[in-house]
Design a protein around this motif. Structure first.
Motif, PDB file in Angstrom:
ATOM      1  N   TYR A 147      26.713  63.169  10.389  1.00 34.62           N
ATOM      2  CA  TYR A 147      26.075  61.985   9.805  1.00 34.62           C
ATOM      3  C   TYR A 147      26.129  61.971   8.275  1.00 34.62           C
ATOM      4  CZ  TYR A 147      24.491  61.359  14.566  1.00 34.62           C
ATOM      5  OH  TYR A 147      24.459  61.186  15.925  1.00 34.62           O
ATOM      6  N   GLN A 148      27.064  62.695   7.705  1.00 33.28           N
ATOM      7  CA  GLN A 148      27.233  62.649   6.256  1.00 33.28           C
ATOM      8  C   GLN A 148      27.690  61.250   5.862  1.00 33.28           C
ATOM      9  OE1 GLN A 148      29.968  65.776   5.243  1.00 33.28           O
ATOM     10  NE2 GLN A 148      28.586  67.385   5.931  1.00 33.28           N
ATOM     11  N   LEU A 149      27.348  60.852   4.648  1.00 31.29           N
ATOM     12  CA  LEU A 149      27.648  59.492   4.196  1.00 31.29           C
ATOM     13  C   LEU A 149      29.142  59.181   4.310  1.00 31.29           C
ATOM     14  CD1 LEU A 149      26.645  56.819   3.040  1.00 31.29           C
ATOM     15  CD2 LEU A 149      26.785  57.835   0.754  1.00 31.29           C
ATOM     16  N   GLY A 150      29.991  60.102   3.915  1.00 33.84           N
ATOM     17  CA  GLY A 150      31.436  59.878   3.985  1.00 33.84           C
ATOM     18  C   GLY A 150      31.926  59.669   5.404  1.00 33.84           C
ATOM     19  N   THR A 151      31.385  60.424   6.338  1.00 35.25           N
ATOM     20  CA  THR A 151      31.774  60.309   7.750  1.00 35.25           C
ATOM     21  C   THR A 151      31.343  58.971   8.328  1.00 35.25           C
ATOM     22  OG1 THR A 151      31.516  62.708   7.978  1.00 35.25           O
ATOM     23  CG2 THR A 151      31.597  61.421  10.007  1.00 35.25           C
ATOM     24  N   TYR A 155      33.661  55.823   9.620  1.00 36.73           N
ATOM     25  CA  TYR A 155      33.481  55.204  10.937  1.00 36.73           C
ATOM     26  C   TYR A 155      33.445  53.676  10.829  1.00 36.73           C
ATOM     27  CZ  TYR A 155      31.283  53.601  15.219  1.00 36.73           C
ATOM     28  OH  TYR A 155      31.000  52.915  16.364  1.00 36.73           O
ATOM     29  N   PHE A 156      32.758  53.171   9.811  1.00 37.38           N
ATOM     30  CA  PHE A 156      32.643  51.721   9.614  1.00 37.38           C
ATOM     31  C   PHE A 156      33.801  51.154   8.786  1.00 37.38           C
ATOM     32  CE2 PHE A 156      27.973  52.378  10.451  1.00 37.38           C
ATOM     33  CZ  PHE A 156      27.933  51.594  11.592  1.00 37.38           C
ATOM     34  N   ASP A 157      34.787  51.994   8.473  1.00 35.04           N
ATOM     35  CA  ASP A 157      35.959  51.580   7.690  1.00 35.04           C
ATOM     36  C   ASP A 157      35.568  51.067   6.305  1.00 35.04           C
ATOM     37  OD1 ASP A 157      38.724  51.472   7.479  1.00 35.04           O
ATOM     38  OD2 ASP A 157      38.830  49.383   8.169  1.00 35.04           O
ATOM     39  N   PRO A 161      34.860  54.958  -2.974  1.00 36.02           N
ATOM     40  CA  PRO A 161      35.581  55.076  -4.251  1.00 36.02           C
ATOM     41  C   PRO A 161      35.439  56.436  -4.942  1.00 36.02           C
ATOM     42  CG  PRO A 161      33.663  53.665  -4.506  1.00 36.02           C
ATOM     43  CD  PRO A 161      33.749  54.027  -3.058  1.00 36.02           C
ATOM     44  N   CYS A 162      34.233  56.894  -5.159  1.00 36.79           N
ATOM     45  CA  CYS A 162      34.057  58.184  -5.833  1.00 36.79           C
ATOM     46  C   CYS A 162      32.837  58.890  -5.248  1.00 36.79           C
ATOM     47  CB  CYS A 162      33.964  58.036  -7.340  1.00 36.79           C
ATOM     48  SG  CYS A 162      32.775  56.838  -7.925  1.00 36.79           S
ATOM     49  N   GLN A 163      33.130  59.745  -4.273  1.00 30.06           N
ATOM     50  CA  GLN A 163      32.078  60.458  -3.561  1.00 30.06           C
ATOM     51  C   GLN A 163      31.382  61.445  -4.490  1.00 30.06           C
ATOM     52  OE1 GLN A 163      33.655  62.034   0.034  1.00 30.06           O
ATOM     53  NE2 GLN A 163      31.683  62.175   1.021  1.00 30.06           N
ATOM     54  N   HIS A 164      30.094  61.620  -4.267  1.00 29.35           N
ATOM     55  CA  HIS A 164      29.238  62.518  -5.052  1.00 29.35           C
ATOM     56  C   HIS A 164      29.094  62.069  -6.499  1.00 29.35           C
ATOM     57  CE1 HIS A 164      28.885  65.049  -1.631  1.00 29.35           C
ATOM     58  NE2 HIS A 164      30.165  65.298  -1.599  1.00 29.35           N
ATOM     59  N   ARG A 165      29.128  60.772  -6.711  1.00 33.06           N
ATOM     60  CA  ARG A 165      28.716  60.153  -7.955  1.00 33.06           C
ATOM     61  C   ARG A 165      27.713  59.087  -7.543  1.00 33.06           C
ATOM     62  NH1 ARG A 165      31.543  60.915 -12.678  1.00 33.06           N
ATOM     63  NH2 ARG A 165      29.709  59.857 -13.498  1.00 33.06           N
ATOM     64  N   LYS A 175      26.471  49.430   1.823  1.00 31.48           N
ATOM     65  CA  LYS A 175      27.388  48.826   2.802  1.00 31.48           C
ATOM     66  C   LYS A 175      27.157  49.413   4.195  1.00 31.48           C
ATOM     67  CE  LYS A 175      30.958  47.591  -0.535  1.00 31.48           C
ATOM     68  NZ  LYS A 175      32.353  47.811  -0.966  1.00 31.48           N
ATOM     69  N   VAL A 176      26.884  50.713   4.261  1.00 29.35           N
ATOM     70  CA  VAL A 176      26.565  51.352   5.541  1.00 29.35           C
ATOM     71  C   VAL A 176      25.292  50.744   6.121  1.00 29.35           C
ATOM     72  CG1 VAL A 176      25.711  53.509   6.573  1.00 29.35           C
ATOM     73  CG2 VAL A 176      27.807  53.523   5.215  1.00 29.35           C
ATOM     74  N   PHE A 177      24.294  50.543   5.275  1.00 28.77           N
ATOM     75  CA  PHE A 177      23.032  49.942   5.716  1.00 28.77           C
ATOM     76  C   PHE A 177      23.285  48.586   6.372  1.00 28.77           C
ATOM     77  CE2 PHE A 177      19.059  47.527   4.513  1.00 28.77           C
ATOM     78  CZ  PHE A 177      18.238  48.136   5.445  1.00 28.77           C
TER      79      PHE A 177
END
Length: 188
Positions: A147-151, A155-157, A161-165, A175-177
């Protein structure tokens, strides 16, 4: 309307570590409309391990404002809006230990990590004794490996852009929300 936010920190302990970057994005009718973002001088060194993860260096925060200088404008930006974050408790604890009064205002809170755990199924694994490994159980149904944000974004395609910033993580969490709301409404 809601505000999604994220912090980048010097470590994992809200008592010992400090915020080095803070970002918040206001979404109105599903569209990001405003952004608040700033580096924060943690008034201590950022470890090489932390820099390796979030790419924030000591030089980048050397002339940045301190958290006490940033909090009033951050809290004004948030106002009374509902708050969204991925792993909300982590970020809220850092703000609280930094002196924020954000939680004093009654509001709704949404954690996309907790919601992902409720709405998305985790892929099951089974033990393969022949090869002495755990492998994906293709006989079971699952949406995500973790359930990490990147995963969840993948999943939602959703492009990350810049993970961990802070601003990138906040945008993706917003967008996930929206995707989680959409899926929940679809499934009734």
């Amino acid at each position: 309307e809601f505000v999604v936010f994220d912090t980048e920190t010097t470590g994992l302990s809200p008592v010992k570590d400090r915020i080095v970057e803070l970002s918040a994005i206001r979404f109105v009718d599903g569209i990001p409309t405003e952004i608040f973002e700033t580096f924060i001088n943690p008034e201590r060194e950022i470890s090489p391990e932390t820099t390796a993860k979030n790419h924030i260096t000591n030089d980048m925060v050397a002339d940045a404002p301190t958290i006490s200088e940033v909090l009033p404008s951050f809290e004004a930006f948030v106002g009374n809006s509902p708050l969204v974050a991925h792993n909300l408790n982590f970020d809220i604890k850092f703000l609280f230990y930094s002196g924020s009064t954000l939680t004093d205002t009654p509001r709704k809170y949404f954690d996309t990590l907790a919601q992902s755990r409720k709405i998305l199924n985790k892929i099951k694994h089974k033990y393969n004794g022949e090869y002495d490994v755990w492998e994906e159980d293709f006989d079971s149904f699952g949406d995500v490996e973790n359930y990490q944000l990147g995963t969840v974004a993948e999943y939602f395609d959703i492009t990350f852009p810049c993970q961990h910033r802070a601003s990138g993580d906040a945008m993706v969490a917003g967008k996930v929300f929206l995707k989680l709301i959409e899926r929940k409404q679809r499934e009734g």
